[in-house]
Design a protein around this motif. Structure first.
Motif, PDB file in Angstrom:
ATOM      1  N   GLU A   1       3.558   5.106  10.759  1.00  0.00           N
ATOM      2  CA  GLU A   1       4.589   4.534   9.896  1.00  0.00           C
ATOM      3  C   GLU A   1       4.006   4.539   8.489  1.00  0.00           C
ATOM      4  O   GLU A   1       2.852   4.153   8.289  1.00  0.00           O
ATOM      5  N   PHE A   2       4.794   4.998   7.526  1.00  0.00           N
ATOM      6  CA  PHE A   2       4.327   5.092   6.152  1.00  0.00           C
ATOM      7  C   PHE A   2       5.029   4.040   5.301  1.00  0.00           C
ATOM      8  O   PHE A   2       6.254   3.894   5.359  1.00  0.00           O
ATOM      9  N   TYR A   3       4.222   3.335   4.516  1.00  0.00           N
ATOM     10  CA  TYR A   3       4.729   2.294   3.623  1.00  0.00           C
ATOM     11  C   TYR A   3       4.302   2.593   2.192  1.00  0.00           C
ATOM     12  O   TYR A   3       3.176   3.032   1.958  1.00  0.00           O
ATOM     13  N   LEU A   4       5.221   2.347   1.260  1.00  0.00           N
ATOM     14  CA  LEU A   4       4.879   2.314  -0.164  1.00  0.00           C
ATOM     15  C   LEU A   4       4.715   0.840  -0.479  1.00  0.00           C
ATOM     16  O   LEU A   4       5.695   0.100  -0.507  1.00  0.00           O
ATOM     17  N   GLY A   5       3.469   0.425  -0.667  1.00  0.00           N
ATOM     18  CA  GLY A   5       3.197  -0.999  -0.774  1.00  0.00           C
ATOM     19  C   GLY A   5       3.563  -1.646   0.546  1.00  0.00           C
ATOM     20  O   GLY A   5       3.106  -1.235   1.603  1.00  0.00           O
ATOM     21  N   SER A   6       4.460  -2.627   0.505  1.00  0.00           N
ATOM     22  CA  SER A   6       4.890  -3.293   1.740  1.00  0.00           C
ATOM     23  C   SER A   6       6.262  -2.805   2.210  1.00  0.00           C
ATOM     24  O   SER A   6       6.799  -3.317   3.182  1.00  0.00           O
ATOM     25  N   THR A   7       6.813  -1.792   1.535  1.00  0.00           N
ATOM     26  CA  THR A   7       8.142  -1.287   1.879  1.00  0.00           C
ATOM     27  C   THR A   7       8.052  -0.068   2.788  1.00  0.00           C
ATOM     28  O   THR A   7       7.420   0.937   2.435  1.00  0.00           O
ATOM     29  N   PHE A   8       8.712  -0.160   3.944  1.00  0.00           N
ATOM     30  CA  PHE A   8       8.747   0.958   4.875  1.00  0.00           C
ATOM     31  C   PHE A   8       9.423   2.154   4.212  1.00  0.00           C
ATOM     32  O   PHE A   8      10.464   2.026   3.587  1.00  0.00           O
ATOM     33  N   SER A   9       8.822   3.335   4.364  1.00  0.00           N
ATOM     34  CA  SER A   9       9.378   4.572   3.814  1.00  0.00           C
ATOM     35  C   SER A   9       9.875   5.493   4.927  1.00  0.00           C
ATOM     36  O   SER A   9      11.031   5.903   4.947  1.00  0.00           O
ATOM     37  N   HIS A  10       8.980   5.848   5.874  1.00  0.00           N
ATOM     38  CA  HIS A  10       9.343   6.765   6.949  1.00  0.00           C
ATOM     39  C   HIS A  10       8.294   6.690   8.059  1.00  0.00           C
ATOM     40  O   HIS A  10       7.270   6.033   7.911  1.00  0.00           O
ATOM     41  N   CYS A  11       8.588   7.408   9.135  1.00  0.00           N
ATOM     42  CA  CYS A  11       7.679   7.410  10.276  1.00  0.00           C
ATOM     43  C   CYS A  11       7.680   8.795  10.905  1.00  0.00           C
ATOM     44  O   CYS A  11       8.441   9.677  10.498  1.00  0.00           O
ATOM     45  N   GLY A  12       6.852   8.973  11.913  1.00  0.00           N
ATOM     46  CA  GLY A  12       6.815  10.238  12.628  1.00  0.00           C
ATOM     47  C   GLY A  12       5.510  10.374  13.385  1.00  0.00           C
ATOM     48  O   GLY A  12       4.880   9.388  13.767  1.00  0.00           O
ATOM     49  N   TYR A  13       5.116  11.619  13.559  1.00  0.00           N
ATOM     50  CA  TYR A  13       3.864  11.942  14.235  1.00  0.00           C
ATOM     51  C   TYR A  13       3.079  12.928  13.393  1.00  0.00           C
ATOM     52  O   TYR A  13       3.650  13.824  12.781  1.00  0.00           O
ATOM     53  N   ASN A  14       1.755  12.750  13.376  1.00  0.00           N
ATOM     54  CA  ASN A  14       0.835  13.714  12.773  1.00  0.00           C
ATOM     55  C   ASN A  14       0.146  14.476  13.897  1.00  0.00           C
ATOM     56  O   ASN A  14      -0.224  13.887  14.909  1.00  0.00           O
ATOM     57  N   SER A  15      -0.082  15.747  13.658  1.00  0.00           N
ATOM     58  CA  SER A  15      -0.942  16.536  14.529  1.00  0.00           C
ATOM     59  C   SER A  15      -2.047  17.099  13.650  1.00  0.00           C
ATOM     60  O   SER A  15      -1.778  17.854  12.708  1.00  0.00           O
ATOM     61  N   PHE A  16      -3.272  16.667  13.922  1.00  0.00           N
ATOM     62  CA  PHE A  16      -4.441  17.113  13.163  1.00  0.00           C
ATOM     63  C   PHE A  16      -5.220  18.134  13.969  1.00  0.00           C
ATOM     64  O   PHE A  16      -5.419  17.944  15.172  1.00  0.00           O
ATOM     65  N   GLN A  17      -5.692  19.166  13.307  1.00  0.00           N
ATOM     66  CA  GLN A  17      -6.665  20.090  13.888  1.00  0.00           C
ATOM     67  C   GLN A  17      -7.927  19.942  13.044  1.00  0.00           C
ATOM     68  O   GLN A  17      -7.858  20.066  11.814  1.00  0.00           O
ATOM     69  N   LEU A  18      -9.023  19.629  13.686  1.00  0.00           N
ATOM     70  CA  LEU A  18     -10.287  19.463  12.979  1.00  0.00           C
ATOM     71  C   LEU A  18     -11.297  20.469  13.485  1.00  0.00           C
ATOM     72  O   LEU A  18     -11.235  20.905  14.640  1.00  0.00           O
ATOM     73  N   VAL A  19     -12.230  20.812  12.623  1.00  0.00           N
ATOM     74  CA  VAL A  19     -13.314  21.719  12.980  1.00  0.00           C
ATOM     75  C   VAL A  19     -14.629  21.010  12.648  1.00  0.00           C
ATOM     76  O   VAL A  19     -14.726  20.297  11.648  1.00  0.00           O
TER      77      VAL A  19
END
Length: 153
Positions: free
Chosen positions: A114-132
């Motif tokens: 969940e992404f917030y700008l300060g304390s205000t909800f902006s959007h949500c979703g899923y991240n998929s990270f690939q690391l090496v």
């Protein structure tokens, strides 16, 4: 006659335990890289964010426009610059670790957020990270995410 079997079984258990400890340690190192990435975002610290990225890292987002799914590239350098440019609100992406998979020097990580700008909800979703895993540790090579305003969980 039973002694060789007992010794073999004991060796197998010890080896699998050592592998589990190594895998667990690597999992924590992968998570630390991702946590550091988001810590840098929250602090507005572009140097900290950049330290988590592999050379040539790639960012994408999946979005819907007019009911059609689109894959949009994002510029990692522009992202790092945005993070480090003074801004009024804190960029606060709150993640949980759902899946962490590792094979040798490759890690794949799935994180709902969940992404917030300060304390205000902006959007949500899923991240998929690939690391090496490079000489200086685990680095983010690719990030792709989804973004929406509702149905977050």
């Amino acid at each position: 006659m039973k002694l060789p079997y007992i010794l073999s079984a004991a060796l197998l258990l010890l080896t699998s335990g050592a592998h589990a400890q190594t895998a667990s340690a690597e999992t924590e190192l992968v998570k630390t890289t991702i946590r550091t990435f988001f810590e840098g975002m929250r602090k507005g610290d572009s140097t900290l964010v950049r330290s988590t990225l592999a050379p040539g890292a790639v960012f994408h987002t999946i979005a819907a426009k007019n009911g059609q799914t689109q894959l949009r590239p994002e510029n990692p350098s522009a992202f790092v610059k945005m993070v480090g440019t003074p801004h009024k609100e804190v960029y606060d992406e709150r993640i949980t670790f759902d899946k962490v998979l590792i094979d040798a020097n490759l890690a794949s990580v799935w994180t709902p957020y969940e992404f917030y700008l300060g304390s205000t909800f902006s959007h949500c979703g899923y991240n998929s990270f690939q690391l090496v895993k490079l000489a200086d540790g685990w680095k983010i090579a690719h990030v792709i995410d989804t973004r929406r305003k509702d149905k977050c969980k």
